[in-house]
Design a protein around this motif. Structure first.
Motif, PDB file in Angstrom:
ATOM      1  N   THR A 225      44.178 -43.207 101.213  1.00 46.05           N
ATOM      2  CA  THR A 225      45.509 -44.346 101.670  1.00 46.05           C
ATOM      3  C   THR A 225      46.432 -43.250 100.759  1.00 46.05           C
ATOM      4  O   THR A 225      46.729 -42.637  99.619  1.00 46.05           O
ATOM      5  CB  THR A 225      45.131 -45.629 101.414  1.00 46.05           C
ATOM      6  OG1 THR A 225      44.744 -45.492 100.259  1.00 46.05           O
ATOM      7  CG2 THR A 225      43.616 -45.884 101.906  1.00 46.05           C
ATOM      8  N   PRO A 226      47.866 -44.237 101.509  1.00 47.15           N
ATOM      9  CA  PRO A 226      49.170 -43.814 100.547  1.00 47.15           C
ATOM     10  C   PRO A 226      48.685 -44.446  98.712  1.00 47.15           C
ATOM     11  O   PRO A 226      49.691 -43.884  98.297  1.00 47.15           O
ATOM     12  CB  PRO A 226      50.096 -44.976 101.445  1.00 47.15           C
ATOM     13  CG  PRO A 226      49.284 -44.872 103.274  1.00 47.15           C
ATOM     14  CD  PRO A 226      47.997 -44.646 102.647  1.00 47.15           C
ATOM     15  N   GLU A 227      48.405 -45.653  99.282  1.00 47.96           N
ATOM     16  CA  GLU A 227      48.306 -45.846  97.998  1.00 47.96           C
ATOM     17  C   GLU A 227      47.549 -44.978  96.544  1.00 47.96           C
ATOM     18  O   GLU A 227      47.487 -45.180  95.407  1.00 47.96           O
ATOM     19  CB  GLU A 227      47.853 -47.343  97.244  1.00 47.96           C
ATOM     20  CG  GLU A 227      46.436 -47.359  97.860  1.00 47.96           C
ATOM     21  CD  GLU A 227      46.240 -47.934  99.541  1.00 47.96           C
ATOM     22  OE1 GLU A 227      45.631 -48.759  99.912  1.00 47.96           O
ATOM     23  OE2 GLU A 227      47.164 -47.380 100.178  1.00 47.96           O
TER      24      GLU A 227
ATOM     25  N   THR B 193      51.077 -45.299 110.241  1.00 48.01           N
ATOM     26  CA  THR B 193      50.966 -44.084 110.104  1.00 48.01           C
ATOM     27  C   THR B 193      50.312 -43.530 109.210  1.00 48.01           C
ATOM     28  O   THR B 193      49.434 -42.317 110.196  1.00 48.01           O
ATOM     29  CB  THR B 193      52.670 -43.159 109.735  1.00 48.01           C
ATOM     30  OG1 THR B 193      53.137 -43.798 110.697  1.00 48.01           O
ATOM     31  CG2 THR B 193      52.270 -42.185 110.475  1.00 48.01           C
ATOM     32  N   GLY B 194      50.539 -43.535 108.628  1.00 44.75           N
ATOM     33  CA  GLY B 194      48.786 -42.546 107.546  1.00 44.75           C
ATOM     34  C   GLY B 194      47.154 -42.889 108.028  1.00 44.75           C
ATOM     35  O   GLY B 194      47.024 -41.700 107.930  1.00 44.75           O
ATOM     36  N   ARG B 195      47.384 -43.842 108.835  1.00 44.35           N
ATOM     37  CA  ARG B 195      45.650 -44.578 109.123  1.00 44.35           C
ATOM     38  C   ARG B 195      46.094 -43.430 110.442  1.00 44.35           C
ATOM     39  O   ARG B 195      44.374 -42.458 111.004  1.00 44.35           O
ATOM     40  CB  ARG B 195      45.536 -45.796 110.032  1.00 44.35           C
ATOM     41  CG  ARG B 195      45.504 -46.602 108.591  1.00 44.35           C
ATOM     42  CD  ARG B 195      45.907 -47.546 108.745  1.00 44.35           C
ATOM     43  NE  ARG B 195      45.600 -48.528 107.964  1.00 44.35           N
ATOM     44  CZ  ARG B 195      44.428 -49.282 107.286  1.00 44.35           C
ATOM     45  NH1 ARG B 195      43.652 -48.558 107.415  1.00 44.35           N
ATOM     46  NH2 ARG B 195      45.457 -50.150 105.667  1.00 44.35           N
ATOM     47  N   CYS B 196      47.078 -43.182 111.265  1.00 44.98           N
ATOM     48  CA  CYS B 196      46.411 -42.802 112.592  1.00 44.98           C
ATOM     49  C   CYS B 196      46.652 -41.334 111.866  1.00 44.98           C
ATOM     50  O   CYS B 196      45.828 -39.759 112.958  1.00 44.98           O
ATOM     51  CB  CYS B 196      47.935 -42.548 113.316  1.00 44.98           C
ATOM     52  SG  CYS B 196      48.043 -44.517 114.466  1.00 44.98           S
ATOM     53  N   VAL B 197      47.513 -40.696 110.906  1.00 46.83           N
ATOM     54  CA  VAL B 197      47.199 -39.647 111.139  1.00 46.83           C
ATOM     55  C   VAL B 197      46.079 -38.322 110.390  1.00 46.83           C
ATOM     56  O   VAL B 197      46.470 -37.922 110.837  1.00 46.83           O
ATOM     57  CB  VAL B 197      48.229 -38.903 109.554  1.00 46.83           C
ATOM     58  CG1 VAL B 197      48.437 -37.342 109.287  1.00 46.83           C
ATOM     59  CG2 VAL B 197      50.038 -39.107 110.498  1.00 46.83           C
TER      60      VAL B 197
END
Length: 338
Positions: free
Chosen positions: A196-198, A256-260
């Motif tokens: 995840t981004p975090e 976007t991060g989840r999809c990528v």
């Protein structure tokens, strides 16, 4: 043929640039070197600390960053107007934080009755320093030379540390800035280093999320070491910070991060759509571009109209791109970045 840097960076086109620099050695810049077993994770903080210090000296802001194993990304904004307003005393003080001063300059500044025509060499040098203090090439030089010396000293060796001069891409409109920032912030997620981004260490998105979680007041919502999201101000003037909303950006990057990460297209949720609508972002190609922003765009990124305009301003016939992906729908209004 490689173009001179002054032909690639044109502040009349845009103040925003994506810079990338890679390590030349087989051993990693950061992380764990499989060949030697040594771990260099501590060097990531070197880079963050150094560009944070440089951003305080230069009239250049860091909009986004990601420090990876053998390279790093920076999205920079040049604040030329701020540098033009500095007094000679301010220029001298800033320059001496990085380099030696000059006797003629000190004499001029210490003379209460000094006139510019009496110290032409001092004035010329101060104006040269002013230009360098909003020059991306000088910013990157100060960053890369410092890190190379530290790494060489630690490795007890000499020679080149970076593979060559840094690569830069002009970000010509708001959609290009937004896409590039998301691309940079999602580097660890895309590389499957983080989920995840975090969890993406040494990225601006992680720093922004942590600051948001730890905030005790509205003044603490955004970290000081990166350019703040300020949206738009009245009367159509450009924003003093990033021209987006902080919460919208985090939501966009998270989705976007989840999809990528899942390697799927996915549907754009309703709460993410407004920011894409305002910037005329081409939804069909968004995820494809985020996965390969650096490979799709070469020297500049933006709508076709802005790419053509940038080509004219930099003396080119055109600004080439790879592939047929579209960053924006047709743009009917001028960009508001500059």
């Amino acid at each position: 043929m490689t173009r001179a840097r002054q032909q690639q960076i044109c502040l009349d086109s845009t103040p925003y640039y994506h810079c990338i620099c890679r390590c030349v050695r087989r051993a990693f810049l950061c992380g764990e070197d499989r060949a030697s077993g040594a771990n260099f994770n501590h060097r990531k903080q070197w880079i963050v600390d150094k560009f944070t210090q440089l951003a305080e000296v230069f009239s250049i802001d860091v909009a986004a960053y990601a420090v990876m194993s053998n390279h790093y990304h920076l999205v920079l904004r040049v604040n030329q107007q701020q540098a033009q307003q500095w007094s000679y005393s301010q220029i001298n003080t800033r320059w001496k934080q990085l380099f030696n001063g000059h006797n003629a300059v000190e004499q001029y500044l210490n003379d209460p009755h000094a006139k510019d025509e009496q110290y032409p060499k001092a004035i010329e040098r101060l104006e040269q320093w002013r230009e360098r203090l909003f020059d991306i090439s000088w910013f990157m030089r100060c960053l890369n030379e410092h890190i190379a010396r530290q790494a060489n000293e630690e490795d007890q060796c000499k020679g080149r540390f970076w593979e060559g001069r840094f690569k830069s891409q002009a970000l010509l409109d708001e959609a290009a800035v937004l896409a590039c920032m998301a691309y940079v912030d999602l580097n660890p997620v895309r590389a499957k280093i983080a989920d995840t981004p975090e969890d993406s260490d040494f990225t601006s998105i992680q720093r922004r999320i942590l600051a948001l979680k730890a905030a005790k007041s509205t003044h603490d919502l955004q970290p000081s070491e990166v350019l703040a999201f300020t949206g738009y101000i009245a009367h159509g003037k450009p924003s003093p910070g990033l021209p987006f909303n902080l919460y919208e950006y985090i939501e966009l990057v998270d989705w976007t991060g989840r999809c990528v990460r899942a390697d799927k297209r996915g549907a754009i949720p309703a709460h993410v759509q407004p920011i894409m609508d305002r910037l005329s972002i081409h939804r069909e190609d968004w995820l494809k571009i985020i996965k390969s922003f650096d490979k799709h765009f070469i020297s500049a990124a933006g709508s076709n109209e802005h790419l053509q305009q940038h080509a004219k301003q930099t003396g080119r016939s055109w600004c080439a791109t790879r592939g047929r992906l579209q960053l924006c729908e047709k743009v009917d209004k001028p960009a508001t970045l500059y």
